[in-house]
Design a protein around this motif. Sequence first.
Motif, PDB file in Angstrom:
ATOM      1  N   UNK A  51      33.474 -45.215   7.607  1.00  0.00           N
ATOM      2  CA  UNK A  51      34.859 -45.023   8.186  1.00  0.00           C
ATOM      3  C   UNK A  51      35.046 -46.303   8.838  1.00  0.00           C
ATOM      4  N   UNK A  52      34.379 -47.060   9.273  1.00  0.00           N
ATOM      5  CA  UNK A  52      34.618 -48.478   9.735  1.00  0.00           C
ATOM      6  C   UNK A  52      34.998 -49.245   8.704  1.00  0.00           C
ATOM      7  N   UNK A 107      30.768 -58.324   6.459  1.00  0.00           N
ATOM      8  CA  UNK A 107      29.425 -58.781   6.445  1.00  0.00           C
ATOM      9  C   UNK A 107      28.594 -58.377   7.672  1.00  0.00           C
ATOM     10  N   UNK A 108      29.296 -58.365   8.819  1.00  0.00           N
ATOM     11  CA  UNK A 108      28.586 -57.723   9.946  1.00  0.00           C
ATOM     12  C   UNK A 108      28.045 -56.351   9.799  1.00  0.00           C
ATOM     13  N   UNK A 109      28.893 -55.489   9.432  1.00  0.00           N
ATOM     14  CA  UNK A 109      29.116 -53.994   9.341  1.00  0.00           C
ATOM     15  C   UNK A 109      27.938 -53.699   8.103  1.00  0.00           C
ATOM     16  N   UNK A 110      27.853 -54.618   7.196  1.00  0.00           N
ATOM     17  CA  UNK A 110      26.930 -54.241   6.138  1.00  0.00           C
ATOM     18  C   UNK A 110      25.501 -54.858   6.067  1.00  0.00           C
ATOM     19  N   UNK A 111      25.292 -55.507   7.244  1.00  0.00           N
ATOM     20  CA  UNK A 111      23.992 -55.994   7.496  1.00  0.00           C
ATOM     21  C   UNK A 111      23.074 -54.887   7.482  1.00  0.00           C
ATOM     22  N   UNK A 112      21.911 -55.279   6.983  1.00  0.00           N
ATOM     23  CA  UNK A 112      20.440 -54.259   6.826  1.00  0.00           C
ATOM     24  C   UNK A 112      20.343 -53.891   8.425  1.00  0.00           C
ATOM     25  N   UNK A 123      33.588 -50.630  17.599  1.00  0.00           N
ATOM     26  CA  UNK A 123      32.664 -50.204  16.491  1.00  0.00           C
ATOM     27  C   UNK A 123      31.147 -50.728  16.893  1.00  0.00           C
ATOM     28  N   UNK A 124      30.701 -51.970  17.175  1.00  0.00           N
ATOM     29  CA  UNK A 124      29.600 -52.394  17.199  1.00  0.00           C
ATOM     30  C   UNK A 124      28.754 -51.556  18.295  1.00  0.00           C
ATOM     31  N   UNK A 125      27.500 -51.416  17.998  1.00  0.00           N
ATOM     32  CA  UNK A 125      26.763 -51.032  19.210  1.00  0.00           C
ATOM     33  C   UNK A 125      25.592 -52.161  19.418  1.00  0.00           C
ATOM     34  N   UNK A 126      25.612 -52.492  20.739  1.00  0.00           N
ATOM     35  CA  UNK A 126      24.670 -53.453  21.099  1.00  0.00           C
ATOM     36  C   UNK A 126      23.151 -52.633  21.377  1.00  0.00           C
ATOM     37  N   UNK A 127      22.151 -53.536  21.225  1.00  0.00           N
ATOM     38  CA  UNK A 127      20.840 -52.957  21.456  1.00  0.00           C
ATOM     39  C   UNK A 127      20.696 -52.708  22.922  1.00  0.00           C
ATOM     40  N   UNK A 135      29.200 -47.251  16.469  1.00  0.00           N
ATOM     41  CA  UNK A 135      29.737 -46.168  17.198  1.00  0.00           C
ATOM     42  C   UNK A 135      30.341 -45.127  16.110  1.00  0.00           C
ATOM     43  N   UNK A 136      30.234 -43.892  16.343  1.00  0.00           N
ATOM     44  CA  UNK A 136      30.770 -42.520  15.325  1.00  0.00           C
ATOM     45  C   UNK A 136      29.653 -42.632  14.237  1.00  0.00           C
ATOM     46  N   UNK A 137      28.494 -43.307  14.131  1.00  0.00           N
ATOM     47  CA  UNK A 137      27.379 -43.206  13.186  1.00  0.00           C
ATOM     48  C   UNK A 137      27.828 -43.172  11.565  1.00  0.00           C
TER      49      UNK A 137
END
Length: 64
Positions: free
Chosen positions: A40-41, A23-28, A60-64, A34-36
């Motif tokens: 893959x994630x 759910x977190x990964x697929x948020x708009x 994996x998560x990039x913070x702003x 990381x890895x763009x």
Amino acid sequence: MEYIQLLLPVIIFELILKGVALRDLLKRERRMVKGENKLVWVLVIIIFSTIGPIFYFIFGKKTK
């Protein structure tokens, strides 16, 4: 039957962890990881049981 009662909390925890990670990964608003490459994630989260979502949250998560 005893094994099912012992494994049920672990299975439920794993499913919840995968669901939260996906759910977190697929948020708009989550455009950058990381890895763009979100695909893959998604594969890492799904294939690598409990450790995949944990890796996503740590690496994996990039913070702003």
